[in-house]
Design a protein around this motif. Sequence first.
Motif, PDB file in Angstrom:
ATOM      1  N   THR A  48       0.306  -1.129  -0.252  1.00  0.00           N
ATOM      2  CA  THR A  48       0.089   0.445   0.594  1.00  0.00           C
ATOM      3  C   THR A  48       1.114   1.166  -0.186  1.00  0.00           C
ATOM      4  O   THR A  48       1.920   1.545   0.207  1.00  0.00           O
ATOM      5  N   ASP A  49       0.621   2.133  -0.748  1.00  0.00           N
ATOM      6  CA  ASP A  49       0.816   3.915  -0.393  1.00  0.00           C
ATOM      7  C   ASP A  49       1.576   4.221   0.906  1.00  0.00           C
ATOM      8  O   ASP A  49       2.440   4.288   0.978  1.00  0.00           O
ATOM      9  N   ARG A  50       0.753   3.448   1.905  1.00  0.00           N
ATOM     10  CA  ARG A  50       0.574   3.998   3.677  1.00  0.00           C
ATOM     11  C   ARG A  50       2.270   3.808   4.014  1.00  0.00           C
ATOM     12  O   ARG A  50       2.963   3.637   4.791  1.00  0.00           O
ATOM     13  N   ALA A  51       1.843   2.280   3.934  1.00  0.00           N
ATOM     14  CA  ALA A  51       3.262   1.167   4.222  1.00  0.00           C
ATOM     15  C   ALA A  51       4.133   1.172   3.182  1.00  0.00           C
ATOM     16  O   ALA A  51       6.152   1.283   3.865  1.00  0.00           O
ATOM     17  N   PHE A  52       4.000   2.077   2.184  1.00  0.00           N
ATOM     18  CA  PHE A  52       5.632   2.741   0.984  1.00  0.00           C
ATOM     19  C   PHE A  52       5.818   3.990   1.923  1.00  0.00           C
ATOM     20  O   PHE A  52       7.473   3.557   2.045  1.00  0.00           O
ATOM     21  N   ARG A  53       5.145   4.517   1.810  1.00  0.00           N
ATOM     22  CA  ARG A  53       5.534   6.194   2.727  1.00  0.00           C
ATOM     23  C   ARG A  53       6.250   5.546   3.997  1.00  0.00           C
ATOM     24  O   ARG A  53       7.218   5.993   4.283  1.00  0.00           O
ATOM     25  N   SER A  54       6.138   5.130   4.754  1.00  0.00           N
ATOM     26  CA  SER A  54       6.474   4.378   5.572  1.00  0.00           C
ATOM     27  C   SER A  54       7.721   4.188   5.933  1.00  0.00           C
ATOM     28  O   SER A  54       9.118   4.481   6.310  1.00  0.00           O
ATOM     29  N   LEU A  55       7.767   3.215   4.934  1.00  0.00           N
ATOM     30  CA  LEU A  55       9.221   2.139   3.963  1.00  0.00           C
ATOM     31  C   LEU A  55       9.882   3.200   4.191  1.00  0.00           C
ATOM     32  O   LEU A  55      11.217   3.152   4.582  1.00  0.00           O
ATOM     33  N   LEU A  56      10.051   4.102   3.621  1.00  0.00           N
ATOM     34  CA  LEU A  56      10.855   5.400   2.567  1.00  0.00           C
ATOM     35  C   LEU A  56      11.349   6.624   3.777  1.00  0.00           C
ATOM     36  O   LEU A  56      12.177   6.733   3.922  1.00  0.00           O
ATOM     37  N   ASP A  57      10.158   6.757   4.992  1.00  0.00           N
ATOM     38  CA  ASP A  57      10.045   7.441   5.281  1.00  0.00           C
ATOM     39  C   ASP A  57      11.424   6.974   6.791  1.00  0.00           C
ATOM     40  O   ASP A  57      12.156   7.706   7.059  1.00  0.00           O
TER      41      ASP A  57
ATOM     42  N   SER B  14      14.034   4.459   5.755  1.00  0.00           N
ATOM     43  CA  SER B  14      14.900   3.379   4.937  1.00  0.00           C
ATOM     44  C   SER B  14      15.576   4.743   4.056  1.00  0.00           C
ATOM     45  O   SER B  14      14.998   5.306   2.465  1.00  0.00           O
ATOM     46  N   PRO B  15      16.416   5.773   4.171  1.00  0.00           N
ATOM     47  CA  PRO B  15      16.365   6.528   3.276  1.00  0.00           C
ATOM     48  C   PRO B  15      17.611   6.082   2.046  1.00  0.00           C
ATOM     49  O   PRO B  15      17.424   6.784   0.547  1.00  0.00           O
ATOM     50  N   ARG B  16      17.611   5.149   1.984  1.00  0.00           N
ATOM     51  CA  ARG B  16      18.983   4.008   1.559  1.00  0.00           C
ATOM     52  C   ARG B  16      18.048   3.570   0.236  1.00  0.00           C
ATOM     53  O   ARG B  16      18.041   3.616  -0.358  1.00  0.00           O
TER      54      ARG B  16
END
Length: 136
Positions: free
Chosen positions: A105-114, A116-118
């Motif tokens: 989901t977009d929510r899980a994806f954005r949380s992951l990006l927040d 993990s900057p790598r």
Amino acid sequence: MRKDAKVEMISRVPLFANCSKRELAEVASVADEIDVESGRELTREGAVGREFMILVEGTADVRRKGRKVAALRSGDFLGEIALVSGGPRTATVTTTSPARLLVLTDRAFRSLLDRSPRIQLKILQALAERLRPASL
């Protein structure tokens, strides 16, 4: 689905091509596995995209303006651009058999990006590579 099988499926997606095995495991950890019946509409052309999907098992048709433009099968994926851009879906995708999907989901994806900057940087690199003209 085993964790290593999830990682393998995600590793085939160009958006995650630059990610290490550990980073792919992070992505896999936030992906949900779901089963859907034949005839299930996965995306609708023009609708806002809120998830990315990998077809683990099954088949689906891709239609634009009502015309079939592609057939998807196990290992194919959809929604990666809408996931990043939040823009409208470019096609309607409907399952043509019972299917198993990995869904991010977009929510899980954005949380992951927040967190993990790598991973964020590697996804930006993958997007830039896809946008670069082939002649360069």
